[in-house]
Write a protein that holds these residues in place. Structure first.
Motif, PDB file in Angstrom:
ATOM      1  N   UNK A 245      -1.828   0.073   4.191  1.00 31.80           N
ATOM      2  CA  UNK A 245      -2.659  -0.135   3.009  1.00 31.80           C
ATOM      3  C   UNK A 245      -3.057  -1.592   2.891  1.00 31.80           C
ATOM      4  N   UNK A 246      -4.346  -1.922   3.066  1.00 30.57           N
ATOM      5  CA  UNK A 246      -4.791  -3.313   2.973  1.00 30.57           C
ATOM      6  C   UNK A 246      -5.234  -3.682   1.554  1.00 30.57           C
ATOM      7  N   UNK A 247      -5.617  -4.936   1.373  1.00 27.08           N
ATOM      8  CA  UNK A 247      -6.184  -5.448   0.123  1.00 27.08           C
ATOM      9  C   UNK A 247      -5.300  -5.148  -1.085  1.00 27.08           C
ATOM     10  N   UNK A 266       5.545  -6.242   4.001  1.00 27.55           N
ATOM     11  CA  UNK A 266       4.434  -6.868   3.289  1.00 27.55           C
ATOM     12  C   UNK A 266       3.860  -7.942   4.201  1.00 27.55           C
ATOM     13  N   UNK A 267       2.586  -7.859   4.494  1.00 31.79           N
ATOM     14  CA  UNK A 267       1.935  -8.761   5.446  1.00 31.79           C
ATOM     15  C   UNK A 267       0.803  -9.523   4.763  1.00 31.79           C
ATOM     16  N   UNK A 268       0.879 -10.848   4.781  1.00 30.06           N
ATOM     17  CA  UNK A 268      -0.169 -11.670   4.164  1.00 30.06           C
ATOM     18  C   UNK A 268      -1.202 -12.145   5.175  1.00 30.06           C
ATOM     19  N   UNK A 500      -1.162  -6.870   2.799  1.00 35.43           N
ATOM     20  CA  UNK A 500      -1.163  -5.520   3.349  1.00 35.43           C
ATOM     21  C   UNK A 500       0.259  -4.976   3.299  1.00 35.43           C
ATOM     22  N   UNK A 501       0.383  -3.695   2.992  1.00 32.68           N
ATOM     23  CA  UNK A 501       1.674  -3.010   3.072  1.00 32.68           C
ATOM     24  C   UNK A 501       1.582  -2.025   4.234  1.00 32.68           C
ATOM     25  N   UNK A 502       2.559  -2.076   5.147  1.00 33.97           N
ATOM     26  CA  UNK A 502       2.504  -1.129   6.260  1.00 33.97           C
ATOM     27  C   UNK A 502       3.907  -0.701   6.680  1.00 33.97           C
TER      28      UNK A 502
END
Length: 529
Positions: A245-247, A266-268, A500-502
């Motif tokens: 899930x981005x943005x 959590x990816x920035x 982004x959550x992945x």
């Protein structure tokens, strides 16, 4: 010349750590389920530069170039690019053997047709970038020569799949581009082939078996799932029903909790190319906003620190200019600033003749916010509360994306619009569209909604666009920032920090600085979900 131009692009001043590459061999196969929110209104970024469209369409369409982790250019549909000594000619050598998803060959004719019929006439950003093109030559099927009346250094900052999406000439020529059915069943050259759009539910793409980048993509398919409720998106990610899930797809208050779960990350990274800023457009064609003192009063009435820390839970920092501070070479920290000062706001409103009535109200307005989630709605609600303290009654209006864009960018039936733009790697790409007068009221989303028509600002934009001197471009952009922050057709609020959550077992999902608008051809699961 290419090396020299790359050094010019490096003026943006961003320094990024190298992104880690997976140590294990990539595993092919599997289905990735991703959130897409809100649902796109069209499926090609050549016609609509909205974030959901950009996130989706990069998987179906390739760019002429790609970016690596340090903003350096990499070959994509173009294998080489040469710039003349005077900066007025760019020659692109196209990759041979590339096919559109319907089997037709990709050629220079597709690029030429797209430049002349889409980028120069329809595209929200490229109309400005490509306005100085005098000719598009195609000496052979795999060579494109762009000739400019003046240099356009910013173009190489926006030749990826989002900035310069090429459409298939054989499916568009002779049609109304804006209503062509292939806008919603796209045929591209990218890593994934469009299969189905179940409106309100999902969009499905499948692996392109004939993709030019051999061995990729690794995934068999991607399902872009529409989940309007932010809480439901968080639950879907937490349960594993959705793996990407981005943005900032979840409620910002939930981000810290989710980051501690072993099955999620959590990816920035992947947003650096965007330089996103949140701002309030003021419709200066409205009688009450023609007076700059009223616009200044609005700026003093709001507290950017509160918006950053409370409304956006710290996922951003106060903005003072439309050019993000991450664009260090172009950013002007010396622009006029408007500290939170309700008393000064009231004094300015009094001086402008907007006195409080017997009910304490000076003015009644409407606020429309970008319908991309609760963060934007909360920002509008904060505006309502802050303005009420200085005697301005605001009505916050909710609507879907199509209604919002028509109201703001077509009918211009609004007072204040809360929205975010991407500034990108060069202000000519993403910032100047917010002040370019030729786009006003043409129903082209993400352009000049305020109605700002200043001739001096236009001249600064034109000079910066056509200058071949990097130092002069920096000076011109700093002057433009000072001008628009004095006249305030729009008010910068915060520099957004998206995330982004992945799924923790999803690898390779961040491969470039523009990943949020980039292909997922490098993504793979280290263990099939």
């Amino acid at each position: 010349m290419q090396t020299k131009l790359l050094s010019r692009i490096a003026l943006i001043g961003w320094t990024l750590a190298a992104l880690a590459h997976p140590a294990a061999a990539q595993v092919a196969g599997g289905t990735l389920t991703s959130i897409i929110q809100p649902e796109p209104v069209v499926l090609t970024s050549a016609l609509n530069t909205a974030a959901p469209t950009g996130f989706f369409s990069a998987n179906v369409f390739d760019g002429l170039i790609e970016y690596d982790n340090d903003f350096k250019l990499k070959p994509a549909l173009a294998t080489r690019w040469d710039v003349s000594a005077d900066g007025k000619t760019i020659t692109l050598k196209l990759r041979e053997g590339v096919k559109w998803h319907d089997g037709k060959p990709f050629t220079s004719a597709d690029v030429k047709w797209t430049v002349e019929n889409v980028w120069q006439k329809i595209h929200a950003r490229n109309q400005i970038l490509y306005q100085k093109i005098t000719a598009v030559e195609t000496p052979d099927a795999h060579t494109v020569v762009l000739r400019f009346s003046e240099p356009s250094l910013a173009i190489l900052s926006s030749l990826n799949s989002n900035g310069a999406q090429v459409l298939p000439k054989h499916l568009y020529e002779g049609t109304d581009v804006l209503t062509n059915p292939y806008n919603n069943k796209p045929v591209g050259t990218g890593a994934f082939v469009f299969k189905e759009w179940s409106k309100g539910n999902y969009i499905t793409v499948e692996r392109n078996p004939d993709y030019w980048d051999k061995g990729k993509p690794y995934l068999d398919r991607i399902i872009f799932k529409v989940i309007p409720d932010a809480g439901a998106r968080a639950a879907a990610l937490e349960s594993g029903e959705v793996q990407y899930g981005p943005f900032s797809p979840v409620p910002l208050r939930d981000a810290e909790r989710l980051s501690k779960l072993p099955n999620l990350k959590i990816e920035r990274r992947g947003y650096a190319w965007l330089s996103p800023w949140l701002f309030a457009d003021l419709n200066i064609d409205k009688p009450h906003f023609k007076d700059v003192r009223v616009r200044q009063a609005i700026a003093h009435a709001i507290d950017r620190n509160t918006i950053s820390k409370v409304v956006w839970y710290g996922f951003g920092k106060p903005a003072i200019s439309p050019v993000s501070s991450t664009l260090t070479a172009f950013h002007n920290p010396a622009v006029p600033q408007y500290a939170h000062d309700p008393k000064k706001a009231e004094a300015l409103l009094d001086a402008a003749g907007l006195k409080r009535g017997s009910d304490g109200v000076r003015l009644r307005i409407d606020i429309d916010y970008l319908p991309y989630g609760d963060d934007y709605k909360r920002t509008a609600e904060y505006f309502k509360q802050a303005l009420k303290r200085v005697g301005i009654e605001a009505n916050v209006r909710s609507q879907d994306t199509a209604t919002y864009t028509k109201r703001v960018y077509g009918d211009r039936d609004f007072d204040i619009s809360i929205v975010w733009f991407a500034g990108f790697a060069d202000p000519s790409v993403g910032v100047t569209r917010a002040y370019w007068p030729d786009l006003i009221g043409k129903n082209i989303p993400w352009t000049n909604a305020s109605g700002y028509r200043d001739p001096a600002a236009r001249k600064l934009i034109e000079q910066a666009q056509s200058s071949g001197d990097p130092a002069e471009r920096v000076r011109l952009f700093k002057e433009l920032q000072a001008k628009v922050q004095t006249e305030l057709p729009s008010i910068p609020l915060i520099e957004i920090e998206f995330f982004t959550v992945h799924a923790a077992n999803l690898k390779g999902a961040v491969a470039s600085v523009d990943q949020s608008y980039g292909t997922l051809k490098n993504a793979w699961f280290d263990k099939q979900p």
